[in-house]
Design an enzyme around this catalytic site. Structure first.
Site, PDB file in Angstrom:
ATOM      1  N   LYS A 181     110.761  19.471 -17.774  1.00 40.53           N
ATOM      2  CA  LYS A 181     110.998  19.667 -19.335  1.00 40.53           C
ATOM      3  C   LYS A 181     110.006  18.798 -19.780  1.00 40.53           C
ATOM      4  CE  LYS A 181     112.924  18.073 -22.478  1.00 40.53           C
ATOM      5  NZ  LYS A 181     112.311  17.901 -23.888  1.00 40.53           N
ATOM      6  N   GLU A 256     109.907   5.371 -16.299  1.00 41.64           N
ATOM      7  CA  GLU A 256     108.831   4.715 -16.740  1.00 41.64           C
ATOM      8  C   GLU A 256     108.850   4.511 -18.363  1.00 41.64           C
ATOM      9  OE1 GLU A 256     106.510   3.738 -14.776  1.00 41.64           O
ATOM     10  OE2 GLU A 256     107.057   4.479 -12.712  1.00 41.64           O
ATOM     11  N   CYS A 289     101.113   3.920 -23.509  1.00 42.70           N
ATOM     12  CA  CYS A 289     102.343   3.098 -23.238  1.00 42.70           C
ATOM     13  C   CYS A 289     101.706   1.625 -22.492  1.00 42.70           C
ATOM     14  CB  CYS A 289     103.032   3.659 -22.012  1.00 42.70           C
ATOM     15  SG  CYS A 289     101.961   4.256 -20.513  1.00 42.70           S
ATOM     16  N   GLU A 386     107.920  -2.256 -29.130  1.00 37.42           N
ATOM     17  CA  GLU A 386     106.804  -1.385 -29.146  1.00 37.42           C
ATOM     18  C   GLU A 386     106.666  -0.579 -30.249  1.00 37.42           C
ATOM     19  OE1 GLU A 386     107.297   2.270 -26.630  1.00 37.42           O
ATOM     20  OE2 GLU A 386     105.490   1.697 -25.833  1.00 37.42           O
TER      21      GLU A 386
HETATM   22  P1  NAD Z   1     111.468   9.953 -25.718  1.00 41.03           P
HETATM   23  O1  NAD Z   1     112.339   9.197 -24.712  1.00 41.03           O
HETATM   24  O2  NAD Z   1     112.052  10.182 -27.047  1.00 41.03           O
HETATM   25  O3  NAD Z   1     111.484  11.398 -25.003  1.00 41.03           O
HETATM   26  C1  NAD Z   1     110.966  11.418 -23.763  1.00 41.03           C
HETATM   27  C2  NAD Z   1     111.511  12.865 -23.199  1.00 41.03           C
HETATM   28  O4  NAD Z   1     113.020  12.560 -23.187  1.00 41.03           O
HETATM   29  C3  NAD Z   1     111.216  14.083 -23.893  1.00 41.03           C
HETATM   30  O5  NAD Z   1     111.077  15.065 -23.128  1.00 41.03           O
HETATM   31  C4  NAD Z   1     112.485  14.401 -24.591  1.00 41.03           C
HETATM   32  O6  NAD Z   1     112.829  15.655 -24.969  1.00 41.03           O
HETATM   33  C5  NAD Z   1     113.679  13.982 -23.539  1.00 41.03           C
HETATM   34  N1  NAD Z   1     115.015  13.555 -23.845  1.00 41.03           N
HETATM   35  C6  NAD Z   1     115.319  12.953 -25.014  1.00 41.03           C
HETATM   36  N2  NAD Z   1     116.800  12.733 -24.933  1.00 41.03           N
HETATM   37  C7  NAD Z   1     117.135  13.385 -23.778  1.00 41.03           C
HETATM   38  C8  NAD Z   1     118.374  13.653 -23.161  1.00 41.03           C
HETATM   39  N3  NAD Z   1     119.682  12.951 -23.760  1.00 41.03           N
HETATM   40  N4  NAD Z   1     118.475  14.132 -22.084  1.00 41.03           N
HETATM   41  C9  NAD Z   1     117.256  14.435 -21.065  1.00 41.03           C
HETATM   42  N5  NAD Z   1     116.000  14.425 -21.942  1.00 41.03           N
HETATM   43  C10 NAD Z   1     115.964  13.826 -23.184  1.00 41.03           C
HETATM   44  O7  NAD Z   1     110.271   9.280 -25.643  1.00 41.03           O
HETATM   45  P2  NAD Z   1     108.787   9.848 -26.268  1.00 41.03           P
HETATM   46  O8  NAD Z   1     109.030   9.335 -27.817  1.00 41.03           O
HETATM   47  O9  NAD Z   1     108.579  11.347 -26.266  1.00 41.03           O
HETATM   48  O10 NAD Z   1     107.749   9.098 -25.753  1.00 41.03           O
HETATM   49  C11 NAD Z   1     107.159   7.816 -26.103  1.00 41.03           C
HETATM   50  C12 NAD Z   1     107.732   6.708 -25.028  1.00 41.03           C
HETATM   51  O11 NAD Z   1     107.507   7.012 -23.705  1.00 41.03           O
HETATM   52  C13 NAD Z   1     107.226   5.251 -25.563  1.00 41.03           C
HETATM   53  O12 NAD Z   1     108.310   4.334 -25.466  1.00 41.03           O
HETATM   54  C14 NAD Z   1     106.071   5.007 -24.428  1.00 41.03           C
HETATM   55  O13 NAD Z   1     105.674   3.754 -24.069  1.00 41.03           O
HETATM   56  C15 NAD Z   1     106.886   5.805 -23.051  1.00 41.03           C
HETATM   57  N6  NAD Z   1     105.843   6.152 -22.012  1.00 41.03           N
HETATM   58  C16 NAD Z   1     106.048   5.475 -20.887  1.00 41.03           C
HETATM   59  C17 NAD Z   1     105.087   5.725 -20.001  1.00 41.03           C
HETATM   60  C18 NAD Z   1     105.179   4.994 -18.584  1.00 41.03           C
HETATM   61  O14 NAD Z   1     104.264   5.532 -17.621  1.00 41.03           O
HETATM   62  N7  NAD Z   1     105.734   3.742 -18.620  1.00 41.03           N
HETATM   63  C19 NAD Z   1     104.171   6.586 -20.047  1.00 41.03           C
HETATM   64  C20 NAD Z   1     103.823   7.273 -21.236  1.00 41.03           C
HETATM   65  C21 NAD Z   1     105.012   7.062 -22.416  1.00 41.03           C
END
Ligand code: NAD
Length: 486
Positions: A181, A256, A289, A386
């Site tokens: 997804k 992650e 990230c 962050e």
């Molecule tokens: P987010 O948590 O808003 O969304 C991530 C994913 O989760 C999306 O696909 C979203 O649709 C899904 N999602 C949201 N609510 C959900 C639910 N209730 N059930 C299932 N899925 C759900 O994050 P974002 O804004 O898309 O990404 C940015 C974040 O990701 C930042 O905090 C960044 O640091 C982190 N990130 C971490 C890494 C790593 O490897 N540690 C890599 C890239 C990004």
């Protein structure tokens, strides 16, 4: 099936890919180009609980036959997909740069080829795996990896293609069908991937992609008890929600998450290299990230460092991600721009000093100027949380102990960057800085077999190499009484 759309000459389906077929939804959500928000790219299928159930039906049906293949047999499909990614680098790079605003040149030369490498690497790693075996207490012992079942992979909007391939490859190599997804703010490169999965001839249901919002189709996927693994990359609040679903079904879950990584510079370092790397943290609009967003410099080199840093930041160019001159890309969405500007406004109200930037580059765009903030104290929100945009903080330290203490003073622990010319200090500080990955005198160099993950609120579990293959397997210890069978 909805009509395919053209993105810069590349045909992209707005539909899901389930059970080897394109599947439409009655509802849709739109995706736009971050560096030209007036450019609506597509109305994408908005999956719901029914879509999630359909995808898990397909993955569940595909599981026995996929699990029964040997790792080298599964590897044939993964290698075929890797070859197709390599053959379609240009298409993937242009779609990703239009949809997410990652720099086209970097996508073409590094990021998309790395996606192919992820599949190749896991195909080979799973095939080369030798079961651990030993004799103990009169029994012959073996550790066996058994495929676990359907895996749900949820990815964020930044680096969507790379992260999807990084997370899906080990699940598939381990014998688990996948339901991916992608994030709703950058869904399109995954749809190009679905075309390549189809062309690679994966058995129907082995590799499914569903589009939609996290709270809708994402929520339905992670709550389905037929799902045997959940692998998530994204934000801390979402990890808490998904973690609760995983707990309800007692399903192994990796997360992650975000970072607030330190970039520590000692007076004995190559100052120019450190300043250049610090300025490079604005690449991709700071939406990385692992970025070293807290610059922490030894007091004695404060002015010399700042001068070099400003010099390199002055060289940054904002603009169209397809343009090779562009170095700082747009932020993904106006809502994210608002969020990042909110951090800056609250920092100003708190009495933090804006050293440079601190505002929109041009009204009506998603570009924020590269921003450096000297906080009033280490407790300032902009130091502790962050931001995920082109906003860095600047602090200084007297002793090595003070530098390490500042580096380790947030709840995060994803990564760290250290600049020093002293080997003993590199070892000492490298061990002391809290982070799943710590680089000395370099950044973002990765070996795919190394573990990757966060400490503290930066995550749970490790991806990379055998760590991810173990996560996607049910490990069994088989013990046979020695001499009891012939
Ligand atoms: P987010 O948590 O808003 O969304 C991530 C994913 O989760 C999306 O696909 C979203 O649709 C899904 N999602 C949201 N609510 C959900 C639910 N209730 N059930 C299932 N899925 C759900 O994050 P974002 O804004 O898309 O990404 C940015 C974040 O990701 C930042 O905090 C960044 O640091 C982190 N990130 C971490 C890494 C790593 O490897 N540690 C890599 C890239 C990004």
């Amino acid at each position: 099936m909805a009509d395919r759309i053209m993105i810069e000459g590349v045909s992209v389906s707005p539909d899901h890919y389930i059970g080897g077929k394109r599947v439409a939804s009655a509802d849709s959500f739109e995706t736009r180009c971050p560096f030209d928000w007036s450019n609506k790219l597509a109305d994408v299928a908005r999956g719901d609980a029914e879509t999630a159930a359909l995808a898990i039906d397909a993955a569940t049906a595909a599981f026995p036959a996929w699990a029964a293949l040997t790792p080298p047999e599964r590897g044939v499909y993964l290698h075929r997909l890797a070859d197709l990614i390599d053959a379609n680098v240009e298409k993937l790079a242009i779609v990703e740069s239009m949809d997410m605003a990652m720099l086209h040149e970097s996508l073409r030369l590094r990021v998309i080829p790395r996606g192919a490498l992820n599949f190749r690497n896991y195909a080979d790693l799973a095939s080369e795996h030798r079961e651990r075996s030993w004799s103990s207490k009169g029994t012959a012992n073996r550790v066996i990896r058994m495929p676990a079942g359907p895996a749900v992979i949820i990815t964020p909007w930044n680096a969507p293609f790379m992260l999807s391939t990084w997370k899906c490859a080990p699940a598939l190599a381990a014998g688990n069908p996948v339901i991916l997804k992608p994030a709703e703010w950058s869904p399109l490169s995954a749809s190009v991937l679905a075309d390549l999965i189809d062309e690679a001839g994966f058995p129907p249901g082995v590799f499914n992609i569903v589009q939609g919002l996290g709270a809708e189709v994402g929520n339905a996927l992670v709550n389905d008890p037929r799902v045997k693994r959940i692998s998530f990359t994204g934000s801390v609040p979402t990890a808490r929600v998904i973690g609760r679903a995983a707990a309800e079904n007692i399903v192994p879950f990796t997360a992650e998450l975000g970072g607030k990584s330190p970039l520590l510079v000692f007076a004995d370092a190559d100052l120019d290299a450190a300043a250049k790397k610090a300025a490079g943290q604005f690449d991709d609009g700071g939406q990385v990230c692992m970025a070293g967003t807290r610059i922490i410099v030894e007091e004695s080199i404060r002015e010399a460092f700042l001068e070099r840093f400003q010099h390199y930041v002055d060289m940054h160019v904002m603009g169209d991600s397809r343009d090779t001159a562009t170095t700082v890309s747009a932020l993904i969405h106006p809502k994210h721009v608002e969020r990042v500007l909110g951090f800056i406004e609250r920092a100003k109200a708190n009495g933090d000093r804006i050293v440079r930037g601190g505002k929109l580059w041009k009204e009506g765009t998603n570009f924020i100027e590269p921003t450096l903030i000297e906080p009033k104290s280490n407790e300032s929100e902009v130091v502790q949380n962050e931001v995920f945009g082109p906003v860095l903080t600047f602090q200084t330290f007297g002793s090595e102990e003070q530098g390490v203490a500042l580096a380790n003073s947030t709840a995060y622990g994803l990564s760290g960057i250290i600049y020093t010319g002293d080997a003993a200090r590199a070892e000492r500080v490298g061990r002391a800085v809290r982070g799943g990955t710590v680089w000395v005198n370099t950044f973002l160099v990765r070996d795919l077999t190394a573990p990757f993950g966060g400490i503290g609120i930066s995550g749970i579990g490790r991806e990379g190499g055998d760590y991810a293959l173990d996560f996607h397997s049910d490990l069994k210890t088989l013990q046979i009484l020695e001499g009891s069978v012939a």
